[in-house]
Design an enzyme around this catalytic site. Structure first.
Site, PDB file in Angstrom:
ATOM      1  N   HIS A 119     -45.399 -10.436  16.075  1.00 46.84           N
ATOM      2  CA  HIS A 119     -45.812 -10.544  17.480  1.00 46.84           C
ATOM      3  C   HIS A 119     -46.001  -9.155  18.076  1.00 46.84           C
ATOM      4  CE1 HIS A 119     -44.171 -14.872  18.313  1.00 46.84           C
ATOM      5  NE2 HIS A 119     -44.817 -14.771  17.167  1.00 46.84           N
ATOM      6  N   TYR A 140     -40.316 -15.873  28.257  1.00 48.08           N
ATOM      7  CA  TYR A 140     -39.047 -15.875  28.974  1.00 48.08           C
ATOM      8  C   TYR A 140     -39.369 -16.228  30.416  1.00 48.08           C
ATOM      9  CZ  TYR A 140     -36.755 -13.225  25.179  1.00 48.08           C
ATOM     10  OH  TYR A 140     -36.232 -12.816  23.977  1.00 48.08           O
ATOM     11  N   PRO A 166     -27.828 -13.794  23.990  1.00 45.48           N
ATOM     12  CA  PRO A 166     -29.033 -13.826  23.157  1.00 45.48           C
ATOM     13  C   PRO A 166     -30.332 -13.447  23.875  1.00 45.48           C
ATOM     14  CG  PRO A 166     -28.251 -16.045  23.643  1.00 45.48           C
ATOM     15  CD  PRO A 166     -27.226 -15.109  24.171  1.00 45.48           C
ATOM     16  N   LYS A 221     -30.855  -9.633  20.055  1.00 47.48           N
ATOM     17  CA  LYS A 221     -30.352  -8.434  19.379  1.00 47.48           C
ATOM     18  C   LYS A 221     -29.246  -8.657  18.342  1.00 47.48           C
ATOM     19  CE  LYS A 221     -32.864  -5.385  21.367  1.00 47.48           C
ATOM     20  NZ  LYS A 221     -34.091  -5.215  20.602  1.00 47.48           N
ATOM     21  N   TYR A 267     -36.837  -3.785  23.477  1.00 48.86           N
ATOM     22  CA  TYR A 267     -37.053  -5.083  22.835  1.00 48.86           C
ATOM     23  C   TYR A 267     -37.438  -4.924  21.365  1.00 48.86           C
ATOM     24  CZ  TYR A 267     -38.035 -10.057  22.635  1.00 48.86           C
ATOM     25  OH  TYR A 267     -37.999 -11.388  22.312  1.00 48.86           O
TER      26      TYR A 267
HETATM   27  C1  LIG Z   1     -28.010 -19.832  19.618  1.00 51.67           C
HETATM   28  C2  LIG Z   1     -28.056 -18.418  19.113  1.00 51.67           C
HETATM   29  C3  LIG Z   1     -29.264 -17.713  19.196  1.00 51.67           C
HETATM   30  C4  LIG Z   1     -29.330 -16.405  18.749  1.00 51.67           C
HETATM   31  N1  LIG Z   1     -30.523 -15.731  18.840  1.00 51.67           N
HETATM   32  C5  LIG Z   1     -30.628 -14.481  18.345  1.00 51.67           C
HETATM   33  C6  LIG Z   1     -31.895 -13.803  18.292  1.00 51.67           C
HETATM   34  O1  LIG Z   1     -32.930 -14.329  18.697  1.00 51.67           O
HETATM   35  N2  LIG Z   1     -31.949 -12.572  17.744  1.00 51.67           N
HETATM   36  C7  LIG Z   1     -30.818 -11.964  17.259  1.00 51.67           C
HETATM   37  O2  LIG Z   1     -30.940 -10.826  16.755  1.00 51.67           O
HETATM   38  N3  LIG Z   1     -29.599 -12.576  17.296  1.00 51.67           N
HETATM   39  C8  LIG Z   1     -29.473 -13.817  17.819  1.00 51.67           C
HETATM   40  N4  LIG Z   1     -28.249 -14.473  17.800  1.00 51.67           N
HETATM   41  C9  LIG Z   1     -27.074 -13.796  17.283  1.00 51.67           C
HETATM   42  C10 LIG Z   1     -27.016 -13.754  15.773  1.00 51.67           C
HETATM   43  O3  LIG Z   1     -27.172 -15.050  15.234  1.00 51.67           O
HETATM   44  C11 LIG Z   1     -25.692 -13.132  15.318  1.00 51.67           C
HETATM   45  O4  LIG Z   1     -25.523 -11.923  15.995  1.00 51.67           O
HETATM   46  C12 LIG Z   1     -25.631 -12.908  13.811  1.00 51.67           C
HETATM   47  O5  LIG Z   1     -25.405 -14.125  13.149  1.00 51.67           O
HETATM   48  C13 LIG Z   1     -24.549 -11.901  13.428  1.00 51.67           C
HETATM   49  O6  LIG Z   1     -24.454 -11.801  12.035  1.00 51.67           O
HETATM   50  P1  LIG Z   1     -23.049 -11.523  11.350  1.00 51.67           P
HETATM   51  O7  LIG Z   1     -23.324 -11.461   9.888  1.00 51.67           O
HETATM   52  O8  LIG Z   1     -22.380 -10.386  12.001  1.00 51.67           O
HETATM   53  O9  LIG Z   1     -22.149 -12.792  11.713  1.00 51.67           O
HETATM   54  P2  LIG Z   1     -22.316 -14.318  11.274  1.00 51.67           P
HETATM   55  O10 LIG Z   1     -23.748 -14.671  11.124  1.00 51.67           O
HETATM   56  O11 LIG Z   1     -21.486 -15.092  12.228  1.00 51.67           O
HETATM   57  O12 LIG Z   1     -21.675 -14.368   9.829  1.00 51.67           O
HETATM   58  C14 LIG Z   1     -20.274 -14.331   9.615  1.00 51.67           C
HETATM   59  C15 LIG Z   1     -19.957 -15.068   8.343  1.00 51.67           C
HETATM   60  O13 LIG Z   1     -18.573 -14.970   8.080  1.00 51.67           O
HETATM   61  C16 LIG Z   1     -18.065 -16.243   7.704  1.00 51.67           C
HETATM   62  N5  LIG Z   1     -16.628 -16.260   8.025  1.00 51.67           N
HETATM   63  C17 LIG Z   1     -16.053 -16.361   9.240  1.00 51.67           C
HETATM   64  N6  LIG Z   1     -14.712 -16.341   9.134  1.00 51.67           N
HETATM   65  C18 LIG Z   1     -14.428 -16.214   7.820  1.00 51.67           C
HETATM   66  C19 LIG Z   1     -13.232 -16.143   7.072  1.00 51.67           C
HETATM   67  N7  LIG Z   1     -12.042 -16.194   7.688  1.00 51.67           N
HETATM   68  N8  LIG Z   1     -13.308 -16.028   5.739  1.00 51.67           N
HETATM   69  C20 LIG Z   1     -14.519 -15.967   5.106  1.00 51.67           C
HETATM   70  N9  LIG Z   1     -15.697 -16.044   5.761  1.00 51.67           N
HETATM   71  C21 LIG Z   1     -15.657 -16.154   7.105  1.00 51.67           C
HETATM   72  C22 LIG Z   1     -18.893 -17.213   8.511  1.00 51.67           C
HETATM   73  O14 LIG Z   1     -18.903 -18.517   7.935  1.00 51.67           O
HETATM   74  C23 LIG Z   1     -20.262 -16.564   8.445  1.00 51.67           C
HETATM   75  O15 LIG Z   1     -21.013 -16.967   7.331  1.00 51.67           O
HETATM   76  C24 LIG Z   1     -28.151 -15.778  18.220  1.00 51.67           C
HETATM   77  C25 LIG Z   1     -26.955 -16.494  18.128  1.00 51.67           C
HETATM   78  C26 LIG Z   1     -26.900 -17.793  18.572  1.00 51.67           C
HETATM   79  C27 LIG Z   1     -25.594 -18.547  18.450  1.00 51.67           C
END
Ligand SMILES: Cc1cc2nc3c(=O)[nH]c(=O)nc-3n(C[C@H](O)[C@H](O)[C@H](O)COP(=O)(O)OP(=O)(O)OC[C@H]3O[C@@H](n4cnc5c(N)ncnc54)[C@H](O)[C@@H]3O)c2cc1C
Length: 389
Positions: free
Chosen positions: A72, A200, A291, A295, A383
């Site tokens: 985009h 948005y 969200p 980011k 952005y």
């Molecule tokens: C509705 C929604 C919309 C979003 N939209 C956007 C967007 O448009 N753009 C964007 O950049 N971000 C967006 N986000 C945020 C984004 O999804 C998260 O910031 C991202 O998932 C972070 O990645 P992570 O690997 O840090 O954590 P997570 O994806 O949460 O991964 C953590 C992992 O650790 C595992 N885990 C947890 N506890 C334990 C444990 N005790 N032992 C072993 N494993 C464990 C979990 O199962 C998971 O697989 C959105 C989030 C939501 C909820």
């Protein structure tokens, strides 16, 4: 079991870290509490900054994203029916890519397994120990057996509700948090998006977002009360509200069947520092952004890019400087992104009643966004994302 880096969590942070470490010749093991099918189908983020897509392409995991993701060049901000396009490409020379987080996760898992990497799915009671000493371990249970992973470093990539952040002692850890007085009702609908670029929309009834997932699937959001229950939102009501809030002259929103819907609270959170002893936190384990700025996933990728380089310097040549500076380096970006996400959130959501001053300031800001090239440039720059360190 033994490895150099024990990674807790197979989300974007843990998987990108494991992939980057592998490319640097560093061994890692990922321990994930959920099943492979669960993490591969968890619908969350969908907007990738250019720095994130460049990294995935350069490190050999971008082929499917290039084929199936949508690039985009702009994004639309709408205030009471008037749409204003921010031309990201013209203003910054950079673009965003719409590609589901679960697809990124699938690509990374496939790459790690093809390269002989170890991801232990359905690892229960994951418990890192000894992070203050030279030889940390991670105890866990798998298929009914008690197991232990010895490692040099623990990477806490276990998301906001994980166990790793809690290992940083009281008195060392400082938490910064903000709860927003609204939540997002997110919908996945089986209908071709009615727009080529995200919309948005601010409306007197509340914020709405028209995002995209694929040529056949739309992602839509509505601002709702955080105490609201999804049971109060039958599909007809969701479409009615989306039609009202997204309405714009000469434009129509196509409806389809809703295949998933959920309400998610909105909060900002940062913990400082993001490291302690031989533990390094990355992604949602250390910070959450609302969200609105799209980011969260990008910030997780940015953290582990910094961490992978620092670990490479240490394992490769004994240089601990990058690891010592890890938290400070990441937090500069984290707070920049907090500011942007907070600004976008307060710009686009209907604020709680009772603060007319705040509402007038919001209106003045919306008018400024609509008319000022400088303000549009600022939004565009943030952005598309600042370059990765
Ligand atoms: C509705 C929604 C919309 C979003 N939209 C956007 C967007 O448009 N753009 C964007 O950049 N971000 C967006 N986000 C945020 C984004 O999804 C998260 O910031 C991202 O998932 C972070 O990645 P992570 O690997 O840090 O954590 P997570 O994806 O949460 O991964 C953590 C992992 O650790 C595992 N885990 C947890 N506890 C334990 C444990 N005790 N032992 C072993 N494993 C464990 C979990 O199962 C998971 O697989 C959105 C989030 C939501 C909820």
């Amino acid at each position: 079991m033994e490895t150099q880096v024990g990674i807790v969590g197979a989300g974007p942070a843990g998987l990108v870290l494991s992939h980057l470490l592998h490319l640097a010749g560093i061994d890692s093991v990922v321990l994930e509490q959920r099943s492979r099918s669960y993490v591969e189908s968890r619908i969350r983020a969908g907007v990738l900054e250019q720095g994130s897509t460049d990294l995935l392409i350069e490190t050999g995991v971008g082929a499917r994203m290039l084929a199936e993701g949508a690039v985009h060049e702009g994004v639309n901000l709408q205030f009471d029916g008037q749409r204003h396009r921010i031309d990201l490409a013209r203003l910054t020379g950079r673009r965003i890519t719409v590609y589901g987080q679960q697809e990124v996760v699938k690509d990374l898992i496939a790459a790690r397994l093809a390269a002989g990497g170890t991801i232990v799915f359905e690892a229960d009671d994951v418990t890192p120990r000894g992070i203050d000493g030279a030889h940390p371990t991670i105890a866990f249970r798998h298929e009914g057996s008690e197991r232990e992973l010895s490692c040099d470093v623990v990477a806490g990539c276990d998301g906001f509700h994980g166990v790793c952040r809690g290992l940083i002692p009281d008195g060392v850890l400082t938490e910064f948090a903000r709860e927003y007085p609204f939540a997002w009702l997110g919908v996945l609908a089986q209908v071709a998006p009615s727009t080529d670029e995200l919309i948005y929309a601010f409306h007197a009834r509340g914020f709405a977002l028209h995002s995209l997932r694929s040529p056949e699937i739309s992602r839509l959001y509505l601002q709702v009360d955080p105490a609201d229950d999804i049971a109060n939102w039958p599909d007809d009501r969701i479409w009615e509200e989306l039609q009202l809030r997204l309405a714009s002259p000469g434009w129509a929103l196509d409806e389809g069947s809703i295949v998933e819907k959920a309400i998610t609270a909105m909060r900002s959170y940062v913990c400082e520092p993001m490291q302690h002893g031989h533990l390094y936190l990355a992604g949602d384990a250390a910070h959450i952004v609302p969200p609105t700025g799209a980011k969260g996933m990008n910030l997780a990728i940015a953290d582990v890019t910094v961490l992978a380089r620092a670990l490479s310097d240490w394992f490769g040549g004994g240089d601990h400087g990058g690891l010592d500076a890890y938290s400070e380096r990441c937090l500069r970006r984290v707070w920049r992104v907090q500011d942007f996400s907070n600004t976008m959130t307060e710009l686009m959501h209907v604020l709680p009643r009772g603060d007319p001053f705040a509402s007038r300031v919001q209106l003045a800001r919306q008018r400024y966004v609509a008319t000022s090239a400088a303000m549009q440039h600022t939004i565009a720059e943030n952005y598309v994302g600042l370059p990765l360190a």
